[in-house]
Motif scaffolding. Structure first.
Motif, mmCIF file in Angstrom:
data_model
loop_
_atom_site.group_PDB
_atom_site.id
_atom_site.type_symbol
_atom_site.label_atom_id
_atom_site.label_comp_id
_atom_site.label_asym_id
_atom_site.label_seq_id
_atom_site.Cartn_x
_atom_site.Cartn_y
_atom_site.Cartn_z
ATOM 1 N N UNK A 144 0.788 -1.236 0.000
ATOM 2 C CA UNK A 144 0.000 0.000 0.000
ATOM 3 C C UNK A 144 0.821 1.288 0.000
ATOM 4 N N UNK A 145 2.130 1.203 -0.036
ATOM 5 C CA UNK A 145 2.944 2.413 -0.062
ATOM 6 C C UNK A 145 2.639 3.242 -1.315
ATOM 7 N N UNK A 146 2.681 4.567 -1.163
ATOM 8 C CA UNK A 146 2.352 5.460 -2.282
ATOM 9 C C UNK A 146 3.365 5.334 -3.410
ATOM 10 N N UNK A 147 4.626 5.305 -3.077
ATOM 11 C CA UNK A 147 5.684 5.332 -4.097
ATOM 12 C C UNK A 147 6.047 3.949 -4.617
ATOM 13 N N UNK A 148 6.150 2.972 -3.737
ATOM 14 C CA UNK A 148 6.655 1.654 -4.130
ATOM 15 C C UNK A 148 5.648 0.531 -3.926
ATOM 16 N N UNK A 149 4.456 0.841 -3.483
ATOM 17 C CA UNK A 149 3.472 -0.200 -3.207
ATOM 18 C C UNK A 149 2.943 -0.865 -4.471
ATOM 19 N N UNK A 150 2.679 -2.167 -4.387
ATOM 20 C CA UNK A 150 2.188 -2.921 -5.538
ATOM 21 C C UNK A 150 0.824 -2.421 -5.997
ATOM 22 N N UNK A 151 -0.063 -2.135 -5.040
ATOM 23 C CA UNK A 151 -1.420 -1.684 -5.385
ATOM 24 C C UNK A 151 -1.374 -0.359 -6.133
ATOM 25 N N UNK A 152 -0.600 0.604 -5.635
ATOM 26 C CA UNK A 152 -0.509 1.904 -6.306
ATOM 27 C C UNK A 152 0.220 1.809 -7.635
ATOM 28 N N UNK A 153 1.153 0.879 -7.750
ATOM 29 C CA UNK A 153 1.808 0.668 -9.039
ATOM 30 C C UNK A 153 0.803 0.174 -10.078
ATOM 31 N N UNK A 154 -0.068 -0.717 -9.668
ATOM 32 C CA UNK A 154 -1.111 -1.207 -10.579
ATOM 33 C C UNK A 154 -2.085 -0.100 -10.945
ATOM 34 N N UNK A 155 -2.431 0.746 -9.953
ATOM 35 C CA UNK A 155 -3.329 1.871 -10.243
ATOM 36 C C UNK A 155 -2.694 2.857 -11.209
ATOM 37 N N UNK A 156 -1.405 3.131 -11.024
ATOM 38 C CA UNK A 156 -0.699 4.051 -11.916
ATOM 39 C C UNK A 156 -0.617 3.491 -13.331
ATOM 40 N N UNK A 157 -0.360 2.206 -13.446
ATOM 41 C CA UNK A 157 -0.291 1.576 -14.765
ATOM 42 C C UNK A 157 -1.647 1.579 -15.463
ATOM 43 N N UNK A 158 -2.708 1.593 -14.660
ATOM 44 C CA UNK A 158 -4.058 1.629 -15.235
ATOM 45 C C UNK A 158 -4.531 3.046 -15.511
ATOM 46 N N UNK A 159 -3.660 4.026 -15.249
ATOM 47 C CA UNK A 159 -4.005 5.418 -15.514
ATOM 48 C C UNK A 159 -4.621 6.156 -14.346
ATOM 49 N N UNK A 160 -4.658 5.533 -13.182
ATOM 50 C CA UNK A 160 -5.236 6.173 -12.001
ATOM 51 C C UNK A 160 -4.200 6.917 -11.183
ATOM 52 N N UNK A 161 -4.668 7.547 -10.129
ATOM 53 C CA UNK A 161 -3.783 8.292 -9.234
ATOM 54 C C UNK A 161 -3.462 7.448 -8.010
ATOM 55 N N UNK A 162 -2.255 7.586 -7.464
ATOM 56 C CA UNK A 162 -1.900 6.829 -6.257
ATOM 57 C C UNK A 162 -2.813 7.179 -5.084
ATOM 58 N N UNK A 163 -3.115 6.190 -4.282
ATOM 59 C CA UNK A 163 -3.972 6.381 -3.106
ATOM 60 C C UNK A 163 -3.105 6.286 -1.850
ATOM 61 N N UNK A 164 -3.155 7.293 -0.984
ATOM 62 C CA UNK A 164 -2.322 7.261 0.240
ATOM 63 C C UNK A 164 -2.928 6.374 1.322
ATOM 64 N N UNK A 165 -2.874 5.064 1.111
ATOM 65 C CA UNK A 165 -3.519 4.130 2.037
ATOM 66 C C UNK A 165 -2.995 4.277 3.463
ATOM 67 N N UNK A 166 -1.688 4.473 3.600
ATOM 68 C CA UNK A 166 -1.069 4.531 4.925
ATOM 69 C C UNK A 166 -0.488 5.902 5.245
ATOM 70 N N UNK A 167 -0.762 6.887 4.412
ATOM 71 C CA UNK A 167 -0.212 8.224 4.628
ATOM 72 C C UNK A 167 -1.288 9.281 4.851
ATOM 73 N N UNK A 168 -2.533 8.901 4.800
ATOM 74 C CA UNK A 168 -3.651 9.818 5.058
ATOM 75 C C UNK A 168 -4.495 9.222 6.179
#
Length: 312
Positions: A144-168
């Motif tokens: 769930x990390x914003x920069x290196x997390x697997x979930x946010x990497x998949x979201x970025x590759x799909x054209x979405x914006x990173x989600x701050x799961x553990x930073x918000x």
């Protein structure tokens, strides 16, 4: 009189015979019993710290007795209200989302006919229960990390914006509850499956004769038959509403989220272990235990009023 003495003699003989046959079981109980006496009951003397201006160098007997002054200080502390609020919030959310999940999973698994698939699924669901929260926290940051997390990497590759799961703060709260449900649902599922195996199969046969499908059998046969187990588990969970998980919070916390991470166990750690305020930490822990005990007694009373007796 003679008959009474004879029965007493027979009773003593039966107990002695049972002890000779099962002495290994009693031997296995020795270490847990010693542990409980030393670390559970033997530690009760330490509760006097909550009523003293405790100094380590002076010990229990040398420290000044101040009565309820320590409780007045902790109740007036700026972090006390926040810690109580966060403890209740996190545990109530766990109760709302985490308590029904094992029941639902147990009902689903009970309907699965493939034994191999059922056993594999049970094992996969139960494995997270044995993982340390340190390991789970590391996995959470990898996912769930914003920069290196697997979930946010998949979201970025799909054209979405990173989600701050553990930073918000808000996203951290959602992630905290989600991870807690995932980690604990396997244990509860095993408990409910064990209860379901005790349901009389003739009840299902009678329900099928009356035209009930699988859904109606779950609703009108399975759930009523495991009601006592559900109520017992609910009472146990209500008793932990004021406790919270220190390891879970510390494994998932970071400097960017501070709104919901101050709970009673965390505050006890900060005051007692980090700050050396042993009287305040002990008083807060005693307050937490008393509220938890009252919640257990209240929930048991309500359960008995609803028809569930003998639960405690």
């Amino acid at each position: 009189m003679y008959e009474r003495k004879r029965q007493a003699t027979l009773g003593k003989g039966n107990r002695a015979l049972y002890f000779r046959k099962s002495w290994q079981l009693y031997a296995l109980l020795i270490l847990p019993l010693i542990f409980t006496i030393v670390f559970k009951y033997g530690a009760y003397r330490g509760l006097t710290i909550a009523f003293q201006d405790y100094k380590v160098a002076k010990g229990y007997s040398g420290s000044e007795w101040v009565g309820f002054d320590v409780f007045e200080r902790i109740f007036a502390h700026r972090d006390f209200g926040k810690s109580v609020r966060n403890t209740l919030l996190l545990n109530i959310l766990d109760l709302i989302f985490g308590f029904p999940m094992p029941i639902i999973l147990a009902l689903i698994l009970n309907e699965i006919r493939g034994k191999w698939f059922k056993k594999v699924t049970q094992t996969l669901l139960y494995l997270p229960h044995f993982l340390s929260w340190v390991i789970i926290g590391a996995l959470a940051y990898q996912l769930f990390s914003v920069d290196t997390g697997v979930i946010n990497a998949m979201l970025s590759n799909a054209g979405g914006s990173p989600v701050p799961f553990l930073q918000d703060d808000t996203w951290w709260l959602i992630t905290y509850v989600f991870i807690g449900v995932w980690q604990t649902m396997g244990w509860g599922t095993i408990v409910y499956l064990a209860a379901i195996t005790g349901v009389n199969t003739e009840l299902y046969e009678a329900a099928r004769v009356d035209g009930a499908g699988r859904w109606k059998q779950c609703l009108h046969v399975t759930l009523p038959c495991i009601r006592s187990t559900i109520v017992t588990m609910l009472i146990m969970n209500l008793g932990r509403v004021m406790q919270g998980s220190f390891e879970r919070i510390y494994a998932l916390t970071n400097a960017k989220v501070t709104e919901y991470t101050t709970t009673i166990p965390v505050l006890i750690y900060r005051w007692g272990i980090t700050g050396g305020k042993f009287s305040e930490a002990t008083a807060l822990g005693l307050f937490q235990s008393i509220i938890g005990l009252l919640l257990v007694l209240l929930s048991d009373y309500v359960a008995k009023r609803l028809g569930e007796d003998g639960l405690l």
